[in-house]
Motif scaffolding. Structure first.
Motif, short mmCIF file in Angstrom:
data_model
loop_
_atom_site.label_atom_id
_atom_site.label_comp_id
_atom_site.label_asym_id
_atom_site.label_seq_id
_atom_site.Cartn_x
_atom_site.Cartn_y
_atom_site.Cartn_z
N ASP A 41 0.79 -1.24 0.00
CA ASP A 41 0.00 0.00 0.00
C ASP A 41 0.83 1.29 0.00
O ASP A 41 0.31 2.33 -0.35
CB ASP A 41 -0.94 0.03 1.21
N ILE A 42 2.08 1.19 0.42
CA ILE A 42 2.89 2.41 0.55
C ILE A 42 4.05 2.44 -0.44
O ILE A 42 4.20 3.39 -1.20
CB ILE A 42 3.38 2.59 2.01
N PHE A 43 4.86 1.40 -0.44
CA PHE A 43 6.05 1.41 -1.29
C PHE A 43 5.75 1.13 -2.76
O PHE A 43 6.24 1.81 -3.65
CB PHE A 43 7.10 0.41 -0.80
N MET A 44 4.94 0.11 -3.01
CA MET A 44 4.71 -0.30 -4.41
C MET A 44 4.01 0.77 -5.26
O MET A 44 4.39 0.94 -6.42
CB MET A 44 3.99 -1.64 -4.48
N PRO A 45 3.03 1.51 -4.73
CA PRO A 45 2.47 2.57 -5.58
C PRO A 45 3.52 3.58 -6.03
O PRO A 45 3.48 4.07 -7.17
CB PRO A 45 1.41 3.22 -4.68
#
Length: 122
Positions: A41-45
């Motif tokens: 939810d935080i790094f991959m986007p």
């Protein structure tokens, strides 16, 4: 969570310092560090944004060089978390995956193919 996974999260924060606030909010909201939630939810986007615009090529190269280190590490827990978060998400969009493959090392490509197969892709 083991030391290698903690190291992975710290390294991702180093690569993507703009995610620090969301990282801290996630921990506060969840009451603990949920590594899969944070990665998905935080790094991959942020990584997907970098790949979609192929912006900041040096950063992409650094991130994917680190991903190759992770892909070659002996820590099975970290490799499993990495496969079911980072690599599965990269495989969700074939055009993003094609861009990502330009930066992937041999072992990362191999793990990504295995992650796709585990999901019934390919």
């Amino acid at each position: 969570m083991n030391k290698k996974t903690e190291e992975f999260l710290r390294k991702m924060l180093d690569f993507l310092p703009s995610t620090d606030d969301a990282y801290r909010k996630s921990i506060a909201f969840q009451g603990e560090v949920l590594e899969t939630v944070i990665i998905e939810d935080i790094f991959m986007p942020e990584i997907i944004k970098l790949l979609s615009g192929e912006r900041n090529l040096n950063l992409l190269e650094s991130i994917f060089n680190y991903f190759e280190e992770v892909s070659n590490c002996e820590d099975t827990q970290l490799k499993n978390v990495f496969s079911v978060t980072v690599l599965e998400i990269l495989g969700n969009d074939r055009s993003i995956l094609g861009t990502a493959q330009k930066y992937m090392g041999t072992k990362t490509i191999q793990l990504q193919i295995e992650a796709d197969r585990a999901l019934g892709r390919i």
